[in-house]
Design a protein around this motif. Structure first.
Motif, PDB file in Angstrom:
ATOM      1  N   TYR A 290       0.819  -1.210   0.000  1.00  0.00           N
ATOM      2  CA  TYR A 290       0.000   0.000   0.000  1.00  0.00           C
ATOM      3  C   TYR A 290       0.854   1.263   0.000  1.00  0.00           C
ATOM      4  CZ  TYR A 290      -4.515  -2.258   0.563  1.00  0.00           C
ATOM      5  OH  TYR A 290      -5.655  -2.976   0.347  1.00  0.00           O
ATOM      6  N   THR A 291       2.058   1.180   0.568  1.00  0.00           N
ATOM      7  CA  THR A 291       2.924   2.364   0.611  1.00  0.00           C
ATOM      8  C   THR A 291       3.623   2.581  -0.717  1.00  0.00           C
ATOM      9  OG1 THR A 291       3.302   2.027   2.976  1.00  0.00           O
ATOM     10  CG2 THR A 291       4.849   3.449   1.820  1.00  0.00           C
ATOM     11  N   LEU A 292       4.227   1.525  -1.254  1.00  0.00           N
ATOM     12  CA  LEU A 292       5.018   1.660  -2.474  1.00  0.00           C
ATOM     13  C   LEU A 292       4.166   1.955  -3.698  1.00  0.00           C
ATOM     14  CD1 LEU A 292       7.574  -1.263  -1.949  1.00  0.00           C
ATOM     15  CD2 LEU A 292       7.955   1.182  -1.606  1.00  0.00           C
ATOM     16  N   ARG A 293       2.891   1.529  -3.683  1.00  0.00           N
ATOM     17  CA  ARG A 293       2.030   1.712  -4.851  1.00  0.00           C
ATOM     18  C   ARG A 293       1.049   2.868  -4.664  1.00  0.00           C
ATOM     19  NH1 ARG A 293       2.319  -2.812  -8.184  1.00  0.00           N
ATOM     20  NH2 ARG A 293       0.405  -2.186  -9.209  1.00  0.00           N
ATOM     21  N   ASN A 294       1.261   3.699  -3.637  1.00  0.00           N
ATOM     22  CA  ASN A 294       0.319   4.782  -3.363  1.00  0.00           C
ATOM     23  C   ASN A 294       1.113   6.051  -3.075  1.00  0.00           C
ATOM     24  OD1 ASN A 294      -1.475   6.568  -1.801  1.00  0.00           O
ATOM     25  ND2 ASN A 294      -2.911   4.867  -1.900  1.00  0.00           N
ATOM     26  N   SER A 295       1.057   7.002  -3.995  1.00  0.00           N
ATOM     27  CA  SER A 295       1.859   8.221  -3.862  1.00  0.00           C
ATOM     28  C   SER A 295       1.411   9.061  -2.667  1.00  0.00           C
ATOM     29  CB  SER A 295       1.766   9.051  -5.152  1.00  0.00           C
ATOM     30  OG  SER A 295       0.415   9.356  -5.464  1.00  0.00           O
ATOM     31  N   GLU A 296       0.104   9.110  -2.399  1.00  0.00           N
ATOM     32  CA  GLU A 296      -0.392   9.889  -1.253  1.00  0.00           C
ATOM     33  C   GLU A 296       0.146   9.331   0.055  1.00  0.00           C
ATOM     34  OE1 GLU A 296      -4.667   9.901  -1.596  1.00  0.00           O
ATOM     35  OE2 GLU A 296      -4.643  11.984  -2.226  1.00  0.00           O
ATOM     36  N   MET A 297       0.115   7.991   0.175  1.00  0.00           N
ATOM     37  CA  MET A 297       0.608   7.357   1.394  1.00  0.00           C
ATOM     38  C   MET A 297       2.113   7.551   1.535  1.00  0.00           C
ATOM     39  SD  MET A 297      -0.164   5.789   4.144  1.00  0.00           S
ATOM     40  CE  MET A 297      -1.853   5.253   3.884  1.00  0.00           C
ATOM     41  N   LYS A 298       2.846   7.430   0.430  1.00  0.00           N
ATOM     42  CA  LYS A 298       4.296   7.639   0.489  1.00  0.00           C
ATOM     43  C   LYS A 298       4.628   9.056   0.936  1.00  0.00           C
ATOM     44  CE  LYS A 298       5.374   6.066  -3.664  1.00  0.00           C
ATOM     45  NZ  LYS A 298       6.170   5.691  -4.865  1.00  0.00           N
ATOM     46  N   GLY A 299       3.913  10.030   0.378  1.00  0.00           N
ATOM     47  CA  GLY A 299       4.152  11.420   0.742  1.00  0.00           C
ATOM     48  C   GLY A 299       3.847  11.692   2.208  1.00  0.00           C
ATOM     49  N   THR A 300       2.744  11.123   2.696  1.00  0.00           N
ATOM     50  CA  THR A 300       2.353  11.332   4.098  1.00  0.00           C
ATOM     51  C   THR A 300       3.349  10.690   5.049  1.00  0.00           C
ATOM     52  OG1 THR A 300       0.016  11.394   3.479  1.00  0.00           O
ATOM     53  CG2 THR A 300       0.518  10.967   5.780  1.00  0.00           C
ATOM     54  N   LEU A 301       3.762   9.449   4.761  1.00  0.00           N
ATOM     55  CA  LEU A 301       4.736   8.774   5.623  1.00  0.00           C
ATOM     56  C   LEU A 301       6.068   9.509   5.616  1.00  0.00           C
ATOM     57  CD1 LEU A 301       4.035   5.003   4.842  1.00  0.00           C
ATOM     58  CD2 LEU A 301       3.375   6.295   6.869  1.00  0.00           C
ATOM     59  N   GLY A 302       6.453  10.038   4.454  1.00  0.00           N
ATOM     60  CA  GLY A 302       7.683  10.823   4.375  1.00  0.00           C
ATOM     61  C   GLY A 302       7.625  12.052   5.266  1.00  0.00           C
ATOM     62  N   LYS A 303       6.454  12.734   5.266  1.00  0.00           N
ATOM     63  CA  LYS A 303       6.285  13.906   6.125  1.00  0.00           C
ATOM     64  C   LYS A 303       6.341  13.537   7.596  1.00  0.00           C
ATOM     65  CE  LYS A 303       2.821  16.579   5.192  1.00  0.00           C
ATOM     66  NZ  LYS A 303       1.462  16.998   4.776  1.00  0.00           N
ATOM     67  N   ILE A 304       5.697  12.414   7.966  1.00  0.00           N
ATOM     68  CA  ILE A 304       5.692  11.983   9.371  1.00  0.00           C
ATOM     69  C   ILE A 304       7.099  11.644   9.839  1.00  0.00           C
ATOM     70  CG2 ILE A 304       4.931  10.149  10.938  1.00  0.00           C
ATOM     71  CD1 ILE A 304       2.323  10.033   9.338  1.00  0.00           C
ATOM     72  N   LEU A 305       7.833  10.880   9.010  1.00  0.00           N
ATOM     73  CA  LEU A 305       9.195  10.488   9.390  1.00  0.00           C
ATOM     74  C   LEU A 305      10.123  11.698   9.465  1.00  0.00           C
ATOM     75  CD1 LEU A 305       9.555   7.212   7.267  1.00  0.00           C
ATOM     76  CD2 LEU A 305       9.263   7.385   9.749  1.00  0.00           C
ATOM     77  N   THR A 306       9.978  12.624   8.518  1.00  0.00           N
ATOM     78  CA  THR A 306      10.801  13.851   8.528  1.00  0.00           C
ATOM     79  C   THR A 306      10.499  14.678   9.768  1.00  0.00           C
ATOM     80  OG1 THR A 306      10.789  13.871   6.106  1.00  0.00           O
ATOM     81  CG2 THR A 306      11.418  15.913   7.234  1.00  0.00           C
ATOM     82  N   ARG A 307       9.193  14.806  10.091  1.00  0.00           N
ATOM     83  CA  ARG A 307       8.789  15.579  11.264  1.00  0.00           C
ATOM     84  C   ARG A 307       9.380  14.970  12.542  1.00  0.00           C
ATOM     85  NH1 ARG A 307       3.031  14.874  11.540  1.00  0.00           N
ATOM     86  NH2 ARG A 307       3.080  15.780   9.448  1.00  0.00           N
ATOM     87  N   ASN A 308       9.347  13.631  12.636  1.00  0.00           N
ATOM     88  CA  ASN A 308       9.891  12.959  13.822  1.00  0.00           C
ATOM     89  C   ASN A 308      11.401  13.131  13.935  1.00  0.00           C
ATOM     90  OD1 ASN A 308       7.389  12.064  14.674  1.00  0.00           O
ATOM     91  ND2 ASN A 308       7.565  10.059  13.713  1.00  0.00           N
ATOM     92  N   CYS A 309      12.075  13.031  12.781  1.00  0.00           N
ATOM     93  CA  CYS A 309      13.542  13.199  12.780  1.00  0.00           C
ATOM     94  C   CYS A 309      13.927  14.604  13.224  1.00  0.00           C
ATOM     95  CB  CYS A 309      14.104  12.924  11.385  1.00  0.00           C
ATOM     96  SG  CYS A 309      14.067  11.175  10.914  1.00  0.00           S
ATOM     97  N   LEU A 310      13.183  15.628  12.721  1.00  0.00           N
ATOM     98  CA  LEU A 310      13.486  17.007  13.087  1.00  0.00           C
ATOM     99  C   LEU A 310      13.223  17.256  14.571  1.00  0.00           C
ATOM    100  CD1 LEU A 310      12.013  18.916  10.003  1.00  0.00           C
ATOM    101  CD2 LEU A 310      14.419  18.597  10.595  1.00  0.00           C
ATOM    102  N   SER A 311      12.122  16.656  15.096  1.00  0.00           N
ATOM    103  CA  SER A 311      11.810  16.844  16.501  1.00  0.00           C
ATOM    104  C   SER A 311      12.860  16.198  17.408  1.00  0.00           C
ATOM    105  CB  SER A 311      10.416  16.276  16.822  1.00  0.00           C
ATOM    106  OG  SER A 311      10.395  14.876  16.612  1.00  0.00           O
ATOM    107  N   HIS A 312      13.411  15.044  16.966  1.00  0.00           N
ATOM    108  CA  HIS A 312      14.461  14.378  17.758  1.00  0.00           C
ATOM    109  C   HIS A 312      15.746  15.191  17.723  1.00  0.00           C
ATOM    110  CE1 HIS A 312      12.431  10.798  19.030  1.00  0.00           C
ATOM    111  NE2 HIS A 312      12.121  10.429  17.787  1.00  0.00           N
ATOM    112  N   ASN A 313      16.052  15.777  16.550  1.00  0.00           N
ATOM    113  CA  ASN A 313      17.282  16.574  16.424  1.00  0.00           C
ATOM    114  C   ASN A 313      17.219  17.842  17.267  1.00  0.00           C
ATOM    115  OD1 ASN A 313      18.433  14.739  14.667  1.00  0.00           O
ATOM    116  ND2 ASN A 313      17.641  15.738  12.832  1.00  0.00           N
ATOM    117  N   ASN A 314      15.994  18.399  17.350  1.00  0.00           N
ATOM    118  CA  ASN A 314      15.852  19.618  18.157  1.00  0.00           C
ATOM    119  C   ASN A 314      15.866  19.296  19.649  1.00  0.00           C
ATOM    120  OD1 ASN A 314      15.666  21.157  15.866  1.00  0.00           O
ATOM    121  ND2 ASN A 314      13.434  21.059  15.745  1.00  0.00           N
TER     122      ASN A 314
END
Length: 314
Positions: A290-314
């Motif tokens: 569902y992730t690899l074949r769905n651009s909306e899901m890929k984009g959303t998961l990318g945003k969530i992971l990026t947000r978490n990484c930035l929050s951990h770095n801060n």
């Protein structure tokens, strides 16, 4: 189901676990790694479908519900497998076996029913797009999910109550690593033909009927898509269904092979491998598909992971 204290304490022994210490360690590490990926992938999908506003649609609500069922399904089986790998005696009580089978079959059936509701969602979206917002309301979606889980658990409870009311032979060794129907049915000392028919009826209700519903839905979907004149429109319509079809073929292929057949064609080693596919492989591959074949899901998961990484770095 009437059991005495002695019957409740009766134990089954699993024979499918490795006996060599080296293989036990490798098996434990491998299963633990896969289980970690299963939890991570499905939790990410649940978080994405709940927190991202643009994913608050029936399709993603069903996808999040499917991930929730997958998490519960693996929680019933995988921790028990990991514990048995480390233990010298791979045993389970009669009551423990019955409870594991109820949730194993019930949640597996709920998976099948949920995939059927997702097919209905795609049918309404593609064949009746103007009626889609009015038909697929949040109330209906919630009721369909609750009905899928409730019917699955109801069918499994009835079937397991029937199986465990039968007399078991003295040999209580299960040629498997979980309490699944085919290996447990081989321990029953009674007229197997009637009991086989009962299992086939339950399997037909939980597997064949939803699959027929899905197949019928996709006949109408394909007919509707072929009427779309633009190539981009056809591609967009098919892309929303391709992930679902991939999961359907994987899920129903394994379930049909194990449950929709006579016991005479039961081969322990083969069944153990197929069981690994639908207890570990399917819950792992569903999020990936569902992730690899769905651009909306890929984009959303990318945003969530990026947000978490930035929050951990801060």
């Amino acid at each position: 189901m009437i059991w005495g204290n002695h019957s409740l304490l009766m134990e089954f022994v699993f024979l499918a676990y490795p006996s060599q210490p080296e293989l036990c360690v490798l098996s434990f590490l491998g299963v633990s790694f896969i289980y970690t990926l299963i939890i991570t992938g499905n939790v990410l999908i649940i978080v994405a479908t709940r927190t991202e506003a643009r994913l608050h649609t029936p399709m993603y609500y069903f996808l999040g519900s499917l991930s929730g069922v997958e998490l519960c399904y693996t929680a019933v089986v995988v921790p028990h497998i990991l514990a048995n790998i480390l233990q010298s005696e791979k045993t389970i009580t009669l009551l423990g076996c019955a409870i594991q089978m109820i949730f194993l079959i019930g949640l597996g059936s709920a998976d099948c029913f949920l995939l059927a509701t997702m097919a209905y969602d795609r049918y309404v979206a593609i064949c009746h797009p103007l009626q889609y917002p009015l038909t697929m309301t949040l109330t209906l979606c919630v009721r369909l999910v609750v009905a899928s889980v409730s019917i699955g658990l109801f069918l499994s409870t009835q079937l397991v109550a029937f199986i465990f009311s039968l007399p078991f032979c003295r040999a209580r060794s299960i040629e498997h690593f979980i309490c699944d129907i085919p290996p447990v049915m081989r321990l029953v000392c009674a007229n197997s033909h009637i009991h086989e028919q009962s299992v086939l009826v339950a399997a037909t209700l939980a597997i064949a009927v939803p699959f027929f519903f899905i197949a019928t839905s996709y006949v109408f979907i394909v007919a509707a898509v072929l009427k779309i004149h633009s190539t981009a429109g056809r591609h967009r319509a098919f892309s929303t269904c391709s992930s679902h079809l991939s999961v359907v073929l994987l899920q129903y292929g394994c379930c049909a092979f194990v449950y929709l057949r006579p016991s005479s064609s039961y081969y322990p080693k083969q069944d153990q491998f197929i069981s690994l596919v639908y207890t570990l492989g399917t819950p792992l591959l569903n999020p990936l598909i569902y992730t690899l074949r769905n651009s909306e899901m890929k984009g959303t998961l990318g945003k969530i992971l990026t947000r978490n990484c930035l929050s951990h770095n801060n």
